[in-house]
Design a protein around this motif. Structure first.
Motif, PDB file in Angstrom:
ATOM      1  N   GLU A  61     -10.600 -18.037 -22.567  1.00 57.76           N
ATOM      2  CA  GLU A  61      -9.233 -18.538 -22.773  1.00 57.76           C
ATOM      3  C   GLU A  61      -8.318 -17.476 -23.366  1.00 57.76           C
ATOM      4  OE1 GLU A  61      -9.762 -22.006 -25.154  1.00 57.76           O
ATOM      5  OE2 GLU A  61     -10.438 -23.248 -23.469  1.00 57.76           O
ATOM      6  N   THR A  62      -8.851 -16.641 -24.241  1.00 53.71           N
ATOM      7  CA  THR A  62      -8.033 -15.605 -24.877  1.00 53.71           C
ATOM      8  C   THR A  62      -8.068 -14.288 -24.113  1.00 53.71           C
ATOM      9  OG1 THR A  62      -9.870 -14.934 -26.312  1.00 53.71           O
ATOM     10  CG2 THR A  62      -8.340 -16.597 -27.163  1.00 53.71           C
ATOM     11  N   LEU A  63      -8.767 -14.275 -22.993  1.00 52.29           N
ATOM     12  CA  LEU A  63      -8.916 -13.072 -22.157  1.00 52.29           C
ATOM     13  C   LEU A  63      -9.485 -11.896 -22.953  1.00 52.29           C
ATOM     14  CD1 LEU A  63      -5.676 -13.189 -19.993  1.00 52.29           C
ATOM     15  CD2 LEU A  63      -7.987 -13.817 -19.314  1.00 52.29           C
ATOM     16  N   SER A  64     -10.417 -12.195 -23.840  1.00 50.82           N
ATOM     17  CA  SER A  64     -11.092 -11.123 -24.564  1.00 50.82           C
ATOM     18  C   SER A  64     -12.421 -10.824 -23.874  1.00 50.82           C
ATOM     19  CB  SER A  64     -11.297 -11.511 -26.030  1.00 50.82           C
ATOM     20  OG  SER A  64     -12.092 -12.669 -26.112  1.00 50.82           O
ATOM     21  N   ASP A  65     -13.030  -9.744 -24.260  1.00 51.38           N
ATOM     22  CA  ASP A  65     -14.276  -9.290 -23.640  1.00 51.38           C
ATOM     23  C   ASP A  65     -15.374 -10.337 -23.853  1.00 51.38           C
ATOM     24  OD1 ASP A  65     -16.361  -7.902 -22.569  1.00 51.38           O
ATOM     25  OD2 ASP A  65     -16.399  -6.316 -24.084  1.00 51.38           O
TER      26      ASP A  65
END
Length: 170
Positions: A61-65
């Motif tokens: 959802e947060t487009l983190s790794d």
């Protein structure tokens, strides 16, 4: 070669531990311990798995790794397989993999030995190369544009012949 050694040594270690523990406490208490660790392990894997899924969902959802939550999920899955395998050695390794700090240490150990050359997420144009990943930085927007021509192939509607299955009145 490492896989062969694991398949050879793990059963030998398990048999030796079964003989030692069974000789010390008896057959029925040994079997009871094996059954209880499988039940307890199943409950812990379920709880840890839910936490790992929440972390994975959050990273998407947060487009983190998502590498670390995915690795934790894989280690929890492996821990579940080890805990369902009868034996004291596999149970010890399985329970160790359910401890978050142990998984973090294992992840850091593995991450130091693995090099990611390219990483791309979704179709929104977010792209990363190596360690400089920033999901908020879009890649080249012209890569998402496809130039083309089209021709309308929709047949024109003939009101005198609505079905097109028959030729109509002649």
């Amino acid at each position: 070669m490492y896989l062969f050694m694991a398949f050879l040594l793990v059963p030998v270690i398990e048999i030796a531990l079964f003989i030692q523990v069974g000789g010390a406490i008896g057959l029925w208490p040994t079997l009871l311990i094996v059954i209880l660790t499988a039940i307890l392990g199943t409950k812990l894997v379920k709880a840890q798995g839910k936490l790992a899924m929440g972390q994975m969902r959050n990273s998407f959802e947060t487009l983190s790794d998502p590498a670390e939550p995915l690795a934790h999920g894989a280690m929890i899955l492996f821990a579940g397989a080890l805990l369902l395998t009868p034996g004291f050695f596999t149970d010890a390794v399985g329970f160790a993999l359910l401890v978050p700090r142990f998984r973090e240490a294992a992840y850091k150990f593995l991450r130091a030995r693995i090099n990611v050359a390219n990483f791309q997420m979704g179709t929104n144009g977010f792209q990363a190369h190596g360690a400089g990943f920033d999901p908020r930085r879009p890649s080249d927007p012209t890569k998402d544009i496809i130039d083309g021509d089209y021709e309308d192939l929709t047949p024109h509607h003939d009101p005198s012949n609505p079905s097109k299955w028959v030729d109509g009145p002649k």
